[in-house]
Design an enzyme around this catalytic site. Structure first.
Site, PDB file in Angstrom:
ATOM      1  N   CYS A  77       0.834  -1.202   0.000  1.00  0.00           N
ATOM      2  CA  CYS A  77       0.000   0.000   0.000  1.00  0.00           C
ATOM      3  C   CYS A  77       0.878   1.265   0.000  1.00  0.00           C
ATOM      4  CB  CYS A  77      -1.005  -0.041   1.149  1.00  0.00           C
ATOM      5  SG  CYS A  77      -2.324   1.184   1.003  1.00  0.00           S
ATOM      6  N   HIS A 175      -3.861  -4.938  -0.223  1.00  0.00           N
ATOM      7  CA  HIS A 175      -3.480  -5.488   1.082  1.00  0.00           C
ATOM      8  C   HIS A 175      -3.583  -7.017   1.031  1.00  0.00           C
ATOM      9  CE1 HIS A 175      -3.176  -1.804   3.477  1.00  0.00           C
ATOM     10  NE2 HIS A 175      -4.100  -1.326   2.658  1.00  0.00           N
ATOM     11  N   GLU A 177      -2.718  -9.091   3.183  1.00  0.00           N
ATOM     12  CA  GLU A 177      -3.110  -9.609   4.513  1.00  0.00           C
ATOM     13  C   GLU A 177      -4.616  -9.512   4.754  1.00  0.00           C
ATOM     14  OE1 GLU A 177      -2.689  -5.208   5.273  1.00  0.00           O
ATOM     15  OE2 GLU A 177      -1.787  -6.672   3.926  1.00  0.00           O
TER      16      GLU A 177
END
Length: 197
Positions: A77, A175, A177
Site C-alpha cells: 500500500c 493489502h 493480509e
C-alpha cells in the site's frame, strides 16, 4: 528464516504479522537498522499519509537503508508508493526504488477507492498459483501509473499499477493480509522468493 516487518508507525503492521503467523512463520516488528539488514525477508507496510510517513523514515535513517537492502523486500500500500520516485500526496520525494511517480485519482471516480478490485496482467513469481482477475482488497486515493516495472494492473477509472517489481524489490498497492486465500498465497510466494540475479 528471519522475517522483519519495518515498524515506523504505519498502521497495518499487526494484521500483516497475524497473516504471516497464519502461514506458519514468525515475524519481528522493528525499526532497528541492524535487525533489518540481517533479515531474510523484509516487509515494508504502510497506511497513512505519504509526507508524514516519509518524515518518520528520515527520522530513523530508514530512507537511506531501505533502497540499499539486498534481500527480498515487499512494500504494501503506502509502502509501495513510498518506494516510488515521487508522490503527489504532500508533494513527497520517495525512496526512488521504482521510477514511477504516484498521482491522485481524478474527479471521475470516488476517492478513496475502498474495497475489492480485480488484478490482471500478472507477470511475476509473486503471483504463482493466483488466477488472472483475482480480487484483492484496496484502500487508496493515489496510484502508480503503468510503467516498465508493472507486474499487475487494476482498473478504477483508468488502468494503473497494482504491483511493481525491480530487482529484489516488490510493491503491491492492495493489502494481501486482508485479501483472503489469494492474498495469503501472494504473501507465501514472497516468503519463498529468492533474489534472481
Amino acid at each position: 528464516m528471519k522475517i522483519v516487518i519495518i515498524d515506523y508507525g504505519a498502521g497495518n503492521i499487526q494484521s500483516i504479522k497475524f497473516a504471516i503467523q497464519r502461514l506458519g512463520y514468525h515475524a519481528v516488528l522493528t525499526y532497528n537498522a541492524e535487525e533489518i539488514k540481517k533479515a531474510d525477508k523484509v516487509i515494508f507496510p504502510g497506511v497513512g499519509e505519504a509526507s508524514s510517513a516519509m518524515k518518520k523514515l528520515k527520522a530513523t535513517g530508514l530512507d537511506k537503508l531501505i533502497p540499499q537492502l539486498q534481500q527480498p523486500v515487499l512494500g504494501i500500500c503506502l509502502g509501495m508508493q513510498l518506494m516510488c520516485k515521487f508522490s503527489e500526496e504532500g508533494n513527497t520525494e520517495g525512496l526512488g526504488i521504482f521510477h514511477d511517480n504516484v498521482v491522485k485519482f481524478n474527479h471521475n471516480v470516488k476517492v478513496p477507492q475502498i474495497g475489492w478490485n480485480q488484478i490482471s496482467n500478472l507477470k511475476s513469481d509473486l503471483f504463482t498459483g493466483v488466477k488472472e482477475n483475482e480480487y484483492m482488497y484496496l484502500v487508496h486515493s493515489y496510484y502508480a501509473p503503468i510503467c516498465e516495472e508493472t507486474i499487475a494492473t487494476s482498473f478504477y477509472g483508468l488502468e494503473y499499477s497494482t504491483a511493481l517489481k525491480k530487482d529484489n524489490f516488490y510493491g503491491v498497492q492492495f493489502h494481501p493480509e486482508k485479501s483472503s486465500k489469494a492474498g495469503e498465497k501472494i504473501l507465501k510466494n514472497f516468503l519463498k522468493a529468492e533474489v534472481k540475479s
